[in-house]
Design an enzyme around this catalytic site. Sequence first.
Site, PDB file in Angstrom:
ATOM      1  N   SER A  15       0.825  -1.112  -0.083  1.00  0.00           N
ATOM      2  CA  SER A  15       0.050   0.066  -0.033  1.00  0.00           C
ATOM      3  C   SER A  15       0.850   1.121   0.030  1.00  0.00           C
ATOM      4  CB  SER A  15      -0.969   0.022   1.127  1.00  0.00           C
ATOM      5  OG  SER A  15      -1.757   1.025   1.049  1.00  0.00           O
ATOM      6  N   HIS A  16       0.330   2.396  -0.535  1.00  0.00           N
ATOM      7  CA  HIS A  16       1.061   3.502  -0.511  1.00  0.00           C
ATOM      8  C   HIS A  16       0.047   4.767   0.270  1.00  0.00           C
ATOM      9  CE1 HIS A  16       3.896   3.365  -4.023  1.00  0.00           C
ATOM     10  NE2 HIS A  16       3.055   2.102  -4.112  1.00  0.00           N
ATOM     11  N   ASP A  76      -7.445  -4.155   0.790  1.00  0.00           N
ATOM     12  CA  ASP A  76      -8.501  -3.214  -0.129  1.00  0.00           C
ATOM     13  C   ASP A  76      -9.739  -3.174   0.857  1.00  0.00           C
ATOM     14  OD1 ASP A  76      -8.719  -1.982  -2.492  1.00  0.00           O
ATOM     15  OD2 ASP A  76     -10.505  -3.291  -2.716  1.00  0.00           O
ATOM     16  N   SER A  77     -10.171  -1.812   1.061  1.00  0.00           N
ATOM     17  CA  SER A  77     -11.230  -1.505   2.026  1.00  0.00           C
ATOM     18  C   SER A  77     -12.113  -0.429   1.533  1.00  0.00           C
ATOM     19  CB  SER A  77     -10.811  -1.157   3.428  1.00  0.00           C
ATOM     20  OG  SER A  77      -9.667  -0.289   3.357  1.00  0.00           O
ATOM     21  N   GLY A 160      -9.566   8.796   5.690  1.00  0.00           N
ATOM     22  CA  GLY A 160     -10.775   8.442   4.696  1.00  0.00           C
ATOM     23  C   GLY A 160     -12.012   9.023   5.273  1.00  0.00           C
ATOM     24  N   HIS A 187     -13.120  -2.545  10.817  1.00  0.00           N
ATOM     25  CA  HIS A 187     -13.160  -3.759   9.795  1.00  0.00           C
ATOM     26  C   HIS A 187     -11.746  -4.235   9.551  1.00  0.00           C
ATOM     27  CE1 HIS A 187     -12.416   0.150   8.398  1.00  0.00           C
ATOM     28  NE2 HIS A 187     -12.163  -0.025   7.177  1.00  0.00           N
TER      29      HIS A 187
END
Length: 201
Positions: A15-16, A76-77, A160, A187
């Site tokens: 991930s970045h 991935d969320s 986010g 999550h």
Amino acid sequence: MLKTSKPFEKLVIASHNKGKLKEIAALVTPFGIEVVSAGDLGVPEPEETEVTFIGNALLKARASCLATGLPALADDSGLEVMALDRAPGIYSARWAGPDRDFYAAMAEIERQLQAKGATDRSARFVCALALVYPDGREEAFEGEVVGEVVATPRGSNGFGYDPIFVAKGHTETFGELDPAVKHAMSHRADAFAKFVAAVLS
């Protein structure tokens, strides 16, 4: 009881996203595993072309594993708003645009809910974790936390869509909660617990 021998000493976090990196590193490092990000190793982010969270997580983990020769863990969320047919879903990051403007994305969610006259504000955060080994083995785990979205963002913790999400049984948004409280119930924590049970315990 933890395994006496770790399945790997070093793990690439594919991930970045600095927020994700911080959360995942906090979950992994207590197991004595060294973590390094794909960004720090110069691995580019692959285009997310799959149609599920697990599909995109596997895609990212495979790319980092192939590029580095190390086991890779990808996340991935996203946020699913039920009244919006589960949008933004797998496109959660893309709704924020190239500048990662999540306040614009949160405003768009509210605009669409208002346009539909929606009274159902139920939503869930979903996290898929995919682990890919250099020998080709793959494992995937999915976690969730259910709740609802509020009209106005609140709080500056997290990242986010956290400022508009209130988990079931709580009154504070993820943006208002103490990070330790959020990490224990999120999550990502749900998916990570499944990862730990299958891989590290």
